[in-house]
Design a protein around this motif. Sequence first.
Motif: not given
Length: 741
Positions: A410-420
């Motif tokens: 909560e509070g921010y979105d991911r920048k990509d959909l990748d696993l680390p």
Amino acid sequence: MTDVPVTAKIALTGGRDFWHTNAVPEADLPAVMVTDGPHGVRKQSGDVDHVGLGASEPATCFPPAVGLSSTWNRDLVRQVGVALGEETKALGVGVLLGPGANLKRDPRCGRNFEYFSEDPYLTGELATALVEGVQSEGVGTSLKHFAANNQETDRMRRDSQIDDRTLREMYLRAFGKVVRESQPWTVMCSYNKVNGVQASENHFLLTEVLRDEFGFEGLVVSDWGAVWDRVKALKAGCDLEMPANAVHEAATVRAFEAGEIDQATIDTAYERIERVMRRAAATLADAPDTFDEAAHHALGRAAAEQAIVLLRNDGVLPLSSDARVGVVGEFARTPRYQGAGSSRVNPTRLDNALDRIREIVGGEVPFAPGFSTNPKVPAPADAVSDAVAVAKDADVVLLFLGLGEAHESEGYDRKDLDLPAEQLALLDEVLAVNPNVVVVLSNGSSVLVPFAGRVRAVVEGWLLGQAGGPALADVLFGLVNPSGKLTETIPNRLADVPSYLNFPGDTTGVRYGEGLFVGYRGYDKTETPVAFPFGHGLSYTTFAYADLAATASDDGLRVEVTVTNTGDRAGREVVQAYVSKASSAVVRVPRELKGFADVTLEPGASERVVIEIAADELAYWSVLDAAWVIESGEYTVEVGASSRDLRASATVEVAGNEPVRPLTMDSTVVEAMANPVFAQAATAMMQGSIFGASDNDSLGVDAAAMLAELPLAALVGFSGADPADFQRLLDAANASAAGAA
Ligand code: BGC
């Protein structure tokens, strides 16, 4: 009630503190505690906060919505709701702040784990079940976040810019279903703006839609800190501002004294809050202060078992208990079992997969963490070499990958959909020494799985709550036959996501430019390949579908299909019904989920599965009529095991309820020609014109098609006819249509 001074009434329209409403001694109304939600009770007794930082009392952490929804099991979700209600009550809380019915518009949304699906029907069905369960215990829920709060980026200000039809059909539809079917005691308005107006000040949403159309009877509470101006909020229909805000309270008193807000508006909000809090107080007055921790843990495990989605399996699963397995990945030992933020629960206990694997195998199982789940804490230098050593010695490697808390919240979105990247690198190292790899994922929203074809099986474990670890182990070893199905598409690339071009917008707003084409609706329209489609999920058995029948009545559609377990173990199948309309006057998505049912079958057994689709589900939002309209004509019903594994289809004729739209000068020729009186007169008129000339075929154009979309005003202009005569013709045509209706 008349004895309550207006200042006390105004005080009740704001919180007493972070988690309590105000008491009203004059009305004998106690303060009531409300708290998060949704998948467990987060009762803070020390420091308070709304982002999950401070500690809270132990409560069962059930699977968050991302897991719970993957069960596609209304009854199970309702049972979880009942257990949540019991815990809410036992902890002295009157309203549990959830469930969240926002659509998963984009997999990057940091809070998707708290939401059910990319589909509004599925979201509405499951959120309804949860509300019914919780409220059956005499405590309330808060259906949130109303509305169009589909990202965390700039969440307190961003303007969600959505056309009317998309807003109604995609972003409000689930809320409408839950309100109509289960009357949540409260609805929480969201932080963001919707079409230029702050949700907390949005009269259209909070009063015209929520109350006048949906028939909402409870109170509207603000999200924590979502009110900028309490007077405007009260006038719009936001009854209760949370948490306490003394400045806003004083401003409201001043506004009342200055005549800027009337007594009736304050009374209305006061009465709504009083009614809900009295109900809660009555329950809490003689509620037990304990709950059955063991039973709830077991229920959480049962829910987790049905939530796990087997994405791919070349036959390596289920493992036999004497398989020589090696376990790699910190998540096997330290589960990622819930999302970060306000919903974070302090679990009553926490079980992991590794212990259960050791229990099943009956001995020591080699394990290496392989990586750190926290990007700020580096893994030890030998993490990868230890993992490779474990992998080398094993027949099968169980590799637990996923997103850590810092990756999605909560509070921010991911920048990509990748696993680390370090986890993907580890996977390569492991594969280099052992091709028999089963990947087990823990994540709150879709991650890309480019490795799926290189490993022998992929198990999507989402976030499964405190008892999820053993449930995963049981699926891997076949003690549980997996039956979860995806409630969101797993794409091949971020750039394929339908909202890719319009997420998360900028300070001028976020345009919902993909319109109705959210999730599978979009991928299907553009025929974009996906990694795993909406509704997908494998089993250790197989199911056959036969004898589909679909019939229409005034109540809607009745769909029946025979499902047979054609494999050799018992299993549960989620049967999905998608509806489409090939020929339509409005833009249509290729298919939409409109019904589902689950069936559990022994090997060889069959069952006739019945899915009822209410007539309302067939309606689209007609912008022209500002109303829900069911279009007449032929509909297609497709039934299958996923949105892209459709096993049978049938067509059915539906009698719609299109309103008769009077012809105006704005109507097109084709619209007008549908009216017999007009058609007869117009055909005669046209015979003398160039459009009626018999030799215009020689021009090589389709004159009728050119004419079809001409507005009548233009036709009159071109033809030189007298507009007054034409209007008389329209009047006659409209009168005959009204007479026929
Ligand atoms: C969240 C809500 C939550 C509230 C109270 C807000 O930040 O958006 O979902 O119920 O805090 O914790």
